[in-house]
Write a protein that holds these residues in place. Structure first.
Motif, short mmCIF file in Angstrom:
data_model
loop_
_atom_site.label_atom_id
_atom_site.label_comp_id
_atom_site.label_asym_id
_atom_site.label_seq_id
_atom_site.Cartn_x
_atom_site.Cartn_y
_atom_site.Cartn_z
N SER A 99 -30.63 9.77 -45.29
CA SER A 99 -30.30 8.34 -45.35
C SER A 99 -29.01 8.04 -44.61
N CYS A 100 -28.02 8.94 -44.74
CA CYS A 100 -26.74 8.72 -44.05
C CYS A 100 -26.89 8.85 -42.54
N THR A 101 -27.75 9.75 -42.08
CA THR A 101 -27.98 9.90 -40.64
C THR A 101 -28.58 8.62 -40.05
N GLY A 102 -29.62 8.11 -40.73
CA GLY A 102 -30.23 6.87 -40.25
C GLY A 102 -29.26 5.71 -40.22
N ALA A 103 -28.51 5.54 -41.32
CA ALA A 103 -27.55 4.43 -41.41
C ALA A 103 -26.43 4.59 -40.39
N PHE A 104 -25.88 5.82 -40.26
CA PHE A 104 -24.77 6.03 -39.35
C PHE A 104 -25.16 5.74 -37.90
N LEU A 105 -26.35 6.18 -37.50
CA LEU A 105 -26.79 5.92 -36.12
C LEU A 105 -26.82 4.43 -35.82
N PHE A 106 -27.27 3.64 -36.81
CA PHE A 106 -27.28 2.19 -36.61
C PHE A 106 -25.85 1.65 -36.48
N TYR A 107 -24.95 2.09 -37.37
CA TYR A 107 -23.56 1.62 -37.31
C TYR A 107 -22.88 2.07 -36.01
N TYR A 108 -23.23 3.29 -35.56
CA TYR A 108 -22.62 3.81 -34.33
C TYR A 108 -23.01 2.96 -33.13
N PHE A 109 -24.29 2.65 -33.01
CA PHE A 109 -24.75 1.89 -31.86
C PHE A 109 -24.34 0.42 -31.92
N THR A 110 -23.89 -0.05 -33.08
CA THR A 110 -23.34 -1.41 -33.17
C THR A 110 -21.83 -1.42 -33.00
N GLY A 111 -21.22 -0.24 -32.75
CA GLY A 111 -19.80 -0.14 -32.43
C GLY A 111 -18.85 -0.29 -33.60
N ILE A 112 -19.30 0.02 -34.82
CA ILE A 112 -18.48 -0.20 -36.01
C ILE A 112 -17.63 1.03 -36.37
N VAL A 113 -18.01 2.22 -35.90
CA VAL A 113 -17.37 3.47 -36.32
C VAL A 113 -15.94 3.58 -35.77
N ASN A 114 -14.99 3.93 -36.64
CA ASN A 114 -13.60 4.20 -36.25
C ASN A 114 -13.36 5.70 -36.40
N TRP A 115 -13.25 6.43 -35.28
CA TRP A 115 -13.14 7.89 -35.34
C TRP A 115 -11.80 8.35 -35.89
N GLY A 116 -10.78 7.53 -35.76
CA GLY A 116 -9.48 7.88 -36.31
C GLY A 116 -9.52 8.01 -37.82
N ILE A 117 -10.45 7.29 -38.44
CA ILE A 117 -10.63 7.35 -39.89
C ILE A 117 -11.74 8.33 -40.24
#
Length: 259
Positions: A193-211
């Motif tokens: 479930s986290c993989t599916g959700a994260f891929l969506f958030y990643y492609f929408t540009g929401i991920v902050n790698w510093g955090i």
């Protein structure tokens, strides 16, 4: 890259690592990794960034556990592949809804889900199974897992998440799996479930790698520590601590609603 390294090695990075570490330990032991999200919100991380980081960190820690289970022959990905696909799709749909819904509506959904699961835990008097025959475990794993339940929980996990792992553990315990098997299956579903959700958030540009990176490193360390502690956990501790953690999560969500 240099700026990211400075951020990871700062006091803030250490705090984020510690949050990931403690959340993963509690998550592995009691299925309550949902404390990661309110903890990140507490240190001022924006809501949607928090959700994305939560999915990445929880997914990475779950991946480390699942790889360990597979290597040791305790979990068959081939056997549960269909459940993993269903859970991954649930995570994607949950993430889509999270983007469309307001933060307040997300909190209402989380509150209702947690209260329902809390009541389910309190009403069940046989959800910890200590000694199950091998034949009975195999039968329950093959015939009694309803894919609709992991899908629904994965949708909730993809969009918000507090208590989702605990809901999965409770479900598998009620299906007569012993506690360690319930944890193994829950980590597998969390990974999906986290993989599916994260891929969506990643492609929408929401991920902050510093955090995301320091929290994830803490989550990996915490997940392995949690697995080392599990064999020493007594049944009566689980029966007492699970409802308390549920109650804590409900209080957290209700507090967000009234603010």
């Amino acid at each position: 890259m240099e700026i990211l390294l400075q951020e990871w090695l700062s006091i803030k990075g250490l705090i984020l690592f510690t949050i990931g570490l403690l959340a993963a330990i509690i998550g592995v032991l009691f299925g309550a990794a949902g404390i990661l999200m309110p903890s990140l919100l507490l240190v001022g991380i924006p809501i949607h960034t928090t959700v994305a980081v939560n999915k990445f960190a929880t997914g990475i820690s779950a991946l480390s556990n699942v790889v360990s289970f597979v290597i040791k022959g305790r979990l068959s990905l081939k056997k549960y592949f269909s459940i993993m696909i269903v859970s991954c799709l649930g995570g994607v749909l949950g993430a889509i809804f999270a983007i469309l819904l307001s933060e307040r509506i997300m909190n209402v959904v989380a509150c209702i889900s947690l209260i329902f699961a809390f009541i389910m835990v309190l009403r069940s008097n046989k959800w910890i199974v200590k000694d199950v025959k091998k034949k009975d475990v195999k039968k329950s794993e093959e015939q009694r897992i309803n894919k609709l339940v992991p899908f629904a929980i994965s949708m909730y996990d993809g969009g918000f998440g507090p208590g989702s792992a605990l809901m999965n553990i409770t479900y598998f315990l009620k299906k007569q799996h012993h506690y360690l098997k319930a944890v193994e299956l829950t980590r597998m579903i969390s990974l999906s479930s986290c993989t599916g959700a994260f891929l969506f958030y990643y492609f929408t540009g929401i991920v902050n790698w510093g955090i995301a990176i320091p929290v994830s490193l803490g989550s990996i360390a915490g997940s392995f520590l949690g697995l080392k502690i599990i064999p020493h956990i007594q049944t009566k501790w689980i029966q007492i601590i699970l409802p308390i953690i549920f109650l804590f999560l409900i209080v957290q969500v209700v507090t967000d609603l009234i603010q």
